[in-house]
Scaffold this motif. Structure first.
Motif, PDB file in Angstrom:
ATOM      1  N   UNK A   1       7.236  46.758  -5.369  1.00  0.00           N
ATOM      2  CA  UNK A   1       8.333  45.815  -5.540  1.00  0.00           C
ATOM      3  C   UNK A   1       8.255  45.136  -6.898  1.00  0.00           C
ATOM      4  N   UNK A   2       7.060  44.751  -7.299  1.00  0.00           N
ATOM      5  CA  UNK A   2       6.861  44.130  -8.609  1.00  0.00           C
ATOM      6  C   UNK A   2       7.249  45.096  -9.727  1.00  0.00           C
ATOM      7  N   UNK A   3       6.894  46.353  -9.564  1.00  0.00           N
ATOM      8  CA  UNK A   3       7.243  47.367 -10.551  1.00  0.00           C
ATOM      9  C   UNK A   3       8.767  47.516 -10.647  1.00  0.00           C
TER      10      UNK A   3
ATOM     11  N   UNK B   1      13.815  46.654 -13.561  1.00  0.00           N
ATOM     12  CA  UNK B   1      15.160  46.101 -13.617  1.00  0.00           C
ATOM     13  C   UNK B   1      15.318  45.149 -14.796  1.00  0.00           C
ATOM     14  N   UNK B   2      14.329  44.303 -15.011  1.00  0.00           N
ATOM     15  CA  UNK B   2      14.384  43.378 -16.147  1.00  0.00           C
ATOM     16  C   UNK B   2      14.407  44.117 -17.477  1.00  0.00           C
ATOM     17  N   UNK B   3      13.615  45.150 -17.605  1.00  0.00           N
ATOM     18  CA  UNK B   3      13.609  45.951 -18.831  1.00  0.00           C
ATOM     19  C   UNK B   3      14.970  46.602 -19.035  1.00  0.00           C
ATOM     20  N   UNK B   4      15.547  47.135 -17.960  1.00  0.00           N
ATOM     21  CA  UNK B   4      16.865  47.771 -18.058  1.00  0.00           C
ATOM     22  C   UNK B   4      17.924  46.761 -18.497  1.00  0.00           C
ATOM     23  N   UNK B   5      17.863  45.542 -17.980  1.00  0.00           N
ATOM     24  CA  UNK B   5      18.823  44.514 -18.377  1.00  0.00           C
ATOM     25  C   UNK B   5      18.675  44.144 -19.848  1.00  0.00           C
ATOM     26  N   UNK B   6      17.450  44.017 -20.318  1.00  0.00           N
ATOM     27  CA  UNK B   6      17.212  43.669 -21.726  1.00  0.00           C
ATOM     28  C   UNK B   6      17.690  44.792 -22.639  1.00  0.00           C
TER      29      UNK B   6
END
Length: 95
Positions: A4-6, A11-16
């Protein structure tokens, strides 16, 4: 839990990355808009030329040429992407 953490990190990397791509394209459109204005085109035509970039109506070579115009402007004027976008918006850029 680790999975889940991964996924959250991914997701955060994809948004950035997505935001960075949008900002880069906005910079290129703004620089082309200013280039067109400086070439004597009215704002509505410059907006139309800039607005077609990175769409199905554009081509890879046109997008690349606009990116070269943007990079040349950035190097010559020493402006940041945000400064170019701000200057374009002050002159009527709608992108």
């Amino acid at each position: 839990m680790l999975g889940l953490l991964f996924l959250v990190a991914l997701l955060l990397v994809a948004l950035v990355v997505g935001q960075s791509i949008r900002q880069g394209r906005r910079f290129i459109r703004a620089a082309l808009f200013l280039h067109e204005l400086e070439g004597g085109r009215p704002a509505h035509e410059a907006n139309a030329a800039a607005g077609i970039l990175f769409t199905n109506g554009s081509s890879a070579s046109a997008d690349a040429h606009a990116a070269q115009i943007a990079e040349t402007r950035r190097r010559r004027a020493g402006e940041t992407q945000a400064q170019v976008i701000g200057a374009a918006r002050a002159r009527g850029f709608e992108g």
